[in-house]
Design an enzyme around this catalytic site. Structure first.
Site, short mmCIF file in Angstrom:
data_model
loop_
_atom_site.label_atom_id
_atom_site.label_comp_id
_atom_site.label_asym_id
_atom_site.label_seq_id
_atom_site.Cartn_x
_atom_site.Cartn_y
_atom_site.Cartn_z
CB CYS A 270 16.76 0.12 -31.18
SG CYS A 270 15.51 -1.03 -30.58
N1 SAJ Z 1 24.80 4.06 -25.48
C1 SAJ Z 1 26.10 4.60 -25.11
N2 SAJ Z 1 25.99 6.07 -24.80
C2 SAJ Z 1 24.77 6.82 -24.60
C3 SAJ Z 1 23.60 6.15 -24.66
C4 SAJ Z 1 23.70 4.80 -24.89
O1 SAJ Z 1 27.20 4.31 -25.32
O2 SAJ Z 1 25.28 7.93 -24.13
C5 SAJ Z 1 24.83 2.72 -25.72
C6 SAJ Z 1 24.16 1.74 -24.64
O3 SAJ Z 1 25.01 1.36 -23.74
C7 SAJ Z 1 23.71 0.51 -25.43
C8 SAJ Z 1 23.21 1.43 -26.77
O4 SAJ Z 1 24.05 2.71 -26.85
O5 SAJ Z 1 24.74 -0.36 -25.66
C9 SAJ Z 1 21.75 1.70 -27.06
O6 SAJ Z 1 21.31 2.10 -25.68
P1 SAJ Z 1 20.06 3.05 -25.56
O7 SAJ Z 1 19.39 3.20 -24.25
O8 SAJ Z 1 20.39 4.39 -26.50
O9 SAJ Z 1 19.00 2.49 -26.56
P2 SAJ Z 1 18.06 1.21 -26.51
O10 SAJ Z 1 18.25 0.64 -27.89
O11 SAJ Z 1 17.85 0.79 -25.14
O12 SAJ Z 1 16.36 2.13 -26.73
C10 SAJ Z 1 16.42 2.89 -27.97
C11 SAJ Z 1 15.81 4.11 -27.50
N3 SAJ Z 1 15.76 5.12 -28.58
C12 SAJ Z 1 15.85 6.39 -28.12
O13 SAJ Z 1 16.02 6.99 -26.99
C13 SAJ Z 1 15.80 7.43 -29.44
C14 SAJ Z 1 14.27 4.07 -27.29
O14 SAJ Z 1 13.49 5.23 -26.82
C15 SAJ Z 1 13.57 3.06 -28.54
O15 SAJ Z 1 12.30 3.06 -28.17
C16 SAJ Z 1 14.30 1.91 -28.84
O16 SAJ Z 1 15.89 2.16 -28.94
C17 SAJ Z 1 13.56 1.28 -29.98
O17 SAJ Z 1 13.05 0.44 -29.66
O18 SAJ Z 1 13.97 1.75 -30.99
#
Ligand code: SAJ
Length: 447
Positions: free
Chosen positions: A283
């Site tokens: 995502c």
């Molecule tokens: N990450 C960081 N720092 C942060 C947050 C995340 O480095 O502060 C990294 C995580 O470790 C990971 C990546 O970013 O590698 C993505 O993790 P995530 O938790 O941000 O996202 P996803 O891909 O697991 O889920 C996201 C979510 N989007 C949002 O919160 C806006 C989820 O709600 C969506 O439904 C999902 O994408 C999707 O299916 O689009």
């Protein structure tokens, strides 16, 4: 006028809405992965009959055997709805015409050139069009660029000769599944719905209101599509900002985590994001580029998205550099050094390793001549980009002690981090998970 006569003159909309209200509607979910399976189970749990469609015969047979493969779905829930007959799975797309509602949850990856790959949407759209009949709702949930529903799906369905909003109904309602999130699920995460026509909107909203606590109607599928890519772009950009801060603080010898912790104490005007080894999953690293591509059609260059992508993509290279610096302090070169990477899932407490930064870090370190193993309790084995089958090694005192450097790439909550620090020679903690460990502190370097 008799009841029978009324029945005969029901419009496709009235007939479908009556089926949705009475939970007699047959729901087809196309793509039973991280998004589709939770949705299918939620619908079956409230007594809709559901068919999960997938080209992957393994998934189809697992579902029909009541065997779960998605951590966010409760094993018992899946087993119960399959046992009751409310949910079954199939690869026979010719029965799509039997469904009153068809929800599309197929992948939307990027091509090698980072352009949108909507081939799955096109393929399913063409399949649905072949079997389209009056009284069907088609709802697209896959994250994609604004305009996909009306520019790609609608023409495919209109080739049937039927009229959208009168004979059949078309909507876009973005999935918001947050893998591993125990607090927010498909049921209590508000749902945005946009319909091609006002009637499409009402039918779509009615369908989601059967299982989702809060449904928000927006004025068009484009608004709903843009809402989703904005949400993930917002995240990608803010993660890139703190990653850039981490790169600068490293240069200025300021502890980025101390800064992030301190800033997070401000009760307003700031939102906590954590720097890390990079962004993974299907995502955050991908979706913003759907918007960047679409924007170019409007002669618009999305600089934030491009810049965020550039910075987030650079983080595994920064980790590689940090490992080299840490080894250098121990008078070792990266070449022939043994490195143990802890965590290959793209984030904590999930089994998904797609686009995981840990794999890029491994590739870079191996390119520099290191011998790299990984340990991840959630990912017993994987096949990496180069097609190599890799197995998670046991997290023993011996494995830790033999590593010249232990790189913490994913901060799973089930790992005993004090044990890791106690037995490791040197640790690079890219997730700040060992911050509270006092003994062996001298061994730890942070991002
Ligand atoms: N990450 C960081 N720092 C942060 C947050 C995340 O480095 O502060 C990294 C995580 O470790 C990971 C990546 O970013 O590698 C993505 O993790 P995530 O938790 O941000 O996202 P996803 O891909 O697991 O889920 C996201 C979510 N989007 C949002 O919160 C806006 C989820 O709600 C969506 O439904 C999902 O994408 C999707 O299916 O689009």
């Amino acid at each position: 006028m008799t009841a029978l006569t009324v029945q005969a003159t029901q419009t496709p909309q009235e007939a479908l809405c009556a089926k949705i209200w009475s939970k007699k509607a047959l729901v087809g979910v196309v793509g039973i992965g991280y998004v589709g399976l939770p949705l299918a189970v939620e619908k079956a749990k409230v007594d809709f009959r559901v068919v999960g469609y997938d080209r992957n015969p393994i998934r189809v047979s697992q579902v029909n055997a009541g065997l779960n493969y998605i951590r966010d779905v409760a094993d018992g829930d899946l087993a119960a709805v399959v046992a009751s007959g409310a949910l079954k799975a199939s690869s026979d797309f010719s029965t799509l015409g039997d469904c009153d509602v068809v929800v599309i949850c197929v992948p939307t990856p990027l091509t090698a050139n980072r352009d949108p790959d909507i081939s799955y949407i096109r393929a399913v759209g063409a399949e649905i069009a072949k079997h389209l009949r009056p009284g069907q709702l088609i709802s697209l949930e896959s994250t994609t660029y604004p305009g996909t529903t009306e520019e790609i799906l609608l023409p495919l369905l209109a080739s049937s000769g039927m009229v959208v909003g009168r004979d059949y109904f078309l909507a876009f309602s973005p999935e918001r599944v947050d893998p591993g999130n125990k607090r927010y699920t498909t049921r209590n995460t508000s749902k945005v719905v946009g319909g091609v026509t006002p009637v499409c909107l009402e039918v779509g909203a009615l369908f989601y209101e059967q299982t989702v606590e809060n449904v928000l109607r927006v004025t068009s599928p484009r608004v709903a599509e843009m809402t989703k890519v904005f949400e993930n772009t917002f995240r990608a950009v803010n993660i890139a900002l703190v990653n850039e801060m981490a790169l600068l603080c490293d240069r200025m010898r300021i502890d980025i985590w101390e800064v992030i912790d301190a800033a997070a104490t401000k009760p307003f005007g700031i939102m906590r994001f954590n720097p890390g080894p990079g962004v993974g999953g299907h995502c955050i690293p991908l979706d913003p580029f759907y918007l960047a591509w679409k924007a170019r059609q409007y002669d618009f260059h999305t600089r934030f998205i491009e810049l965020a992508g550039e910075i987030n993509i650079s983080m595994p290279y920064f980790v590689r550099e940090k490992v080299a610096r840490l080894l250098n302090e121990r008078a070792r070169a990266t070449r022939n050094s043994k490195i143990l990477v802890i965590g290959v899932a793209y984030k904590r407490d999930i089994e998904d390793w797609r686009e995981s930064p840990a794999l890029k870090i491994t590739e870079l370190l191996e390119h520099d001549g290191a011998v790299v193993d990984y340990h991840d309790p959630f990912v017993p084995s994987l096949v990496d980009e180069a097609g190599h089958l890799r197995h998670s090694v046991p997290l023993t005192a011996k494995a830790l002690a033999e590593a010249d450097c232990v790189v913490i790439a994913t901060d799973h909550s089930t790992i005993d981090w004090a044990f890791v620090v106690e037995h490791a020679e040197a640790v690079l903690d890219t997730r700040n998970v060992t911050r509270s460990i006092k003994s062996g502190r001298g061994k730890i370097k942070f991002l």
